[in-house]
Design a protein around this motif. Sequence first.
Motif, PDB file in Angstrom:
ATOM      1  N   GLU A   1       4.088   5.108   4.298  1.00  0.00           N
ATOM      2  CA  GLU A   1       4.430   5.136   2.872  1.00  0.00           C
ATOM      3  C   GLU A   1       5.578   4.189   2.535  1.00  0.00           C
ATOM      4  O   GLU A   1       5.669   3.708   1.410  1.00  0.00           O
ATOM      5  CB  GLU A   1       4.772   6.559   2.438  1.00  0.00           C
ATOM      6  CG  GLU A   1       3.564   7.463   2.382  1.00  0.00           C
ATOM      7  CD  GLU A   1       3.845   8.871   1.918  1.00  0.00           C
ATOM      8  OE1 GLU A   1       2.883   9.625   1.731  1.00  0.00           O
ATOM      9  OE2 GLU A   1       5.023   9.242   1.738  1.00  0.00           O
TER      10      GLU A   1
ATOM     11  N   TYR B   1      -8.121  11.277   1.444  1.00  0.00           N
ATOM     12  CA  TYR B   1      -7.847  11.141   0.009  1.00  0.00           C
ATOM     13  C   TYR B   1      -9.107  10.897  -0.823  1.00  0.00           C
ATOM     14  O   TYR B   1      -9.030  10.782  -2.048  1.00  0.00           O
ATOM     15  CB  TYR B   1      -6.837  10.022  -0.237  1.00  0.00           C
ATOM     16  CG  TYR B   1      -5.439  10.367   0.235  1.00  0.00           C
ATOM     17  CD1 TYR B   1      -4.800  11.525  -0.188  1.00  0.00           C
ATOM     18  CD2 TYR B   1      -4.751   9.527   1.101  1.00  0.00           C
ATOM     19  CE1 TYR B   1      -3.515  11.847   0.243  1.00  0.00           C
ATOM     20  CE2 TYR B   1      -3.466   9.832   1.528  1.00  0.00           C
ATOM     21  CZ  TYR B   1      -2.863  10.995   1.103  1.00  0.00           C
ATOM     22  OH  TYR B   1      -1.589  11.298   1.515  1.00  0.00           O
TER      23      TYR B   1
ATOM     24  N   TYR C   1       0.802  -1.223   0.000  1.00  0.00           N
ATOM     25  CA  TYR C   1       0.000   0.000   0.000  1.00  0.00           C
ATOM     26  C   TYR C   1       0.836   1.275   0.000  1.00  0.00           C
ATOM     27  O   TYR C   1       0.319   2.356  -0.244  1.00  0.00           O
ATOM     28  CB  TYR C   1      -0.933   0.013   1.221  1.00  0.00           C
ATOM     29  CG  TYR C   1      -0.182  -0.126   2.522  1.00  0.00           C
ATOM     30  CD1 TYR C   1       0.308   0.989   3.180  1.00  0.00           C
ATOM     31  CD2 TYR C   1       0.064  -1.381   3.062  1.00  0.00           C
ATOM     32  CE1 TYR C   1       1.031   0.863   4.359  1.00  0.00           C
ATOM     33  CE2 TYR C   1       0.773  -1.514   4.237  1.00  0.00           C
ATOM     34  CZ  TYR C   1       1.253  -0.389   4.884  1.00  0.00           C
ATOM     35  OH  TYR C   1       1.970  -0.523   6.030  1.00  0.00           O
TER      36      TYR C   1
ATOM     37  N   VAL D   1       1.725   7.162  -1.583  1.00  0.00           N
ATOM     38  CA  VAL D   1       2.560   8.192  -2.213  1.00  0.00           C
ATOM     39  C   VAL D   1       1.842   8.761  -3.434  1.00  0.00           C
ATOM     40  O   VAL D   1       1.804   9.978  -3.638  1.00  0.00           O
ATOM     41  CB  VAL D   1       3.946   7.630  -2.593  1.00  0.00           C
ATOM     42  CG1 VAL D   1       4.735   8.636  -3.415  1.00  0.00           C
ATOM     43  CG2 VAL D   1       4.715   7.229  -1.343  1.00  0.00           C
ATOM     44  N   LYS D   2       1.252   7.892  -4.239  1.00  0.00           N
ATOM     45  CA  LYS D   2       0.540   8.338  -5.436  1.00  0.00           C
ATOM     46  C   LYS D   2      -0.660   9.207  -5.067  1.00  0.00           C
ATOM     47  O   LYS D   2      -0.905  10.244  -5.693  1.00  0.00           O
ATOM     48  CB  LYS D   2       0.094   7.133  -6.254  1.00  0.00           C
ATOM     49  CG  LYS D   2      -0.523   7.495  -7.578  1.00  0.00           C
ATOM     50  CD  LYS D   2      -0.858   6.264  -8.401  1.00  0.00           C
ATOM     51  CE  LYS D   2      -1.488   6.669  -9.727  1.00  0.00           C
ATOM     52  NZ  LYS D   2      -1.786   5.505 -10.565  1.00  0.00           N
ATOM     53  N   LEU D   3      -1.401   8.803  -4.050  1.00  0.00           N
ATOM     54  CA  LEU D   3      -2.551   9.592  -3.618  1.00  0.00           C
ATOM     55  C   LEU D   3      -2.125  10.968  -3.095  1.00  0.00           C
ATOM     56  O   LEU D   3      -2.819  11.962  -3.310  1.00  0.00           O
ATOM     57  CB  LEU D   3      -3.328   8.851  -2.522  1.00  0.00           C
ATOM     58  CG  LEU D   3      -4.165   7.672  -2.982  1.00  0.00           C
ATOM     59  CD1 LEU D   3      -4.635   6.853  -1.776  1.00  0.00           C
ATOM     60  CD2 LEU D   3      -5.361   8.136  -3.793  1.00  0.00           C
ATOM     61  N   ARG D   4      -0.991  11.027  -2.430  1.00  0.00           N
ATOM     62  CA  ARG D   4      -0.497  12.300  -1.887  1.00  0.00           C
ATOM     63  C   ARG D   4      -0.138  13.264  -2.999  1.00  0.00           C
ATOM     64  O   ARG D   4      -0.280  14.471  -2.861  1.00  0.00           O
ATOM     65  CB  ARG D   4       0.707  12.039  -0.978  1.00  0.00           C
ATOM     66  CG  ARG D   4       1.245  13.288  -0.328  1.00  0.00           C
ATOM     67  CD  ARG D   4       2.184  12.986   0.812  1.00  0.00           C
ATOM     68  NE  ARG D   4       3.239  12.054   0.519  1.00  0.00           N
ATOM     69  CZ  ARG D   4       4.407  12.377  -0.046  1.00  0.00           C
ATOM     70  NH1 ARG D   4       4.663  13.604  -0.396  1.00  0.00           N
ATOM     71  NH2 ARG D   4       5.316  11.446  -0.257  1.00  0.00           N
ATOM     72  N   GLY D   5       0.324  12.727  -4.128  1.00  0.00           N
ATOM     73  CA  GLY D   5       0.639  13.566  -5.282  1.00  0.00           C
ATOM     74  C   GLY D   5       1.701  14.601  -4.978  1.00  0.00           C
ATOM     75  O   GLY D   5       2.761  14.277  -4.459  1.00  0.00           O
ATOM     76  N   LYS D   6       1.409  15.864  -5.258  1.00  0.00           N
ATOM     77  CA  LYS D   6       2.388  16.943  -5.093  1.00  0.00           C
ATOM     78  C   LYS D   6       2.366  17.555  -3.697  1.00  0.00           C
ATOM     79  O   LYS D   6       3.172  18.427  -3.406  1.00  0.00           O
ATOM     80  CB  LYS D   6       2.148  18.027  -6.139  1.00  0.00           C
ATOM     81  CG  LYS D   6       2.408  17.546  -7.545  1.00  0.00           C
ATOM     82  CD  LYS D   6       2.231  18.643  -8.560  1.00  0.00           C
ATOM     83  CE  LYS D   6       2.503  18.094  -9.968  1.00  0.00           C
ATOM     84  NZ  LYS D   6       2.402  19.150 -10.977  1.00  0.00           N
TER      85      LYS D   6
ATOM     86  N   ARG E   1       3.132   2.546  -2.048  1.00  0.00           N
ATOM     87  CA  ARG E   1       3.146   3.287  -3.323  1.00  0.00           C
ATOM     88  C   ARG E   1       1.814   3.967  -3.575  1.00  0.00           C
ATOM     89  O   ARG E   1       1.764   5.058  -4.124  1.00  0.00           O
ATOM     90  CB  ARG E   1       3.473   2.352  -4.483  1.00  0.00           C
ATOM     91  CG  ARG E   1       4.905   1.933  -4.517  1.00  0.00           C
ATOM     92  CD  ARG E   1       5.195   1.135  -5.760  1.00  0.00           C
ATOM     93  NE  ARG E   1       6.557   0.625  -5.718  1.00  0.00           N
ATOM     94  CZ  ARG E   1       7.037  -0.240  -6.562  1.00  0.00           C
ATOM     95  NH1 ARG E   1       6.279  -0.711  -7.529  1.00  0.00           N
ATOM     96  NH2 ARG E   1       8.282  -0.652  -6.460  1.00  0.00           N
ATOM     97  N   ARG E   2       0.732   3.308  -3.183  1.00  0.00           N
ATOM     98  CA  ARG E   2      -0.596   3.920  -3.354  1.00  0.00           C
ATOM     99  C   ARG E   2      -0.705   5.193  -2.526  1.00  0.00           C
ATOM    100  O   ARG E   2      -1.259   6.189  -2.973  1.00  0.00           O
ATOM    101  CB  ARG E   2      -1.690   2.949  -2.945  1.00  0.00           C
ATOM    102  CG  ARG E   2      -1.876   1.855  -3.937  1.00  0.00           C
ATOM    103  CD  ARG E   2      -3.066   1.011  -3.589  1.00  0.00           C
ATOM    104  NE  ARG E   2      -3.089  -0.124  -4.502  1.00  0.00           N
ATOM    105  CZ  ARG E   2      -3.691  -1.249  -4.262  1.00  0.00           C
ATOM    106  NH1 ARG E   2      -4.354  -1.405  -3.138  1.00  0.00           N
ATOM    107  NH2 ARG E   2      -3.665  -2.223  -5.133  1.00  0.00           N
TER     108      ARG E   2
END
Length: 64
Positions: A35, A53, A4, A9-14, A6-7
């Motif tokens: 993370e 999120y 989970y 980190v991806k959800l956090r975005g910028k 990577r997910r």
Amino acid sequence: MVPYGRRLVKLRGKKSQEEAAKGIGIATSTLGMYETERRIPRDSIKMAIANYYGTTVQDIFFTP
């Protein structure tokens, strides 16, 4: 439980870890550990993360 980190980190975005952690209501270091998958959040924290999120606990932590 599926990977989970990577997910998250991806959800956090910028957004910074600090900004996201504050919005979730946890420490920045705690979010970092989630993370990198060094810690598994409690169920109540999983729900807070999913709410922050705009997704579900299932999609973040259990969907392959």
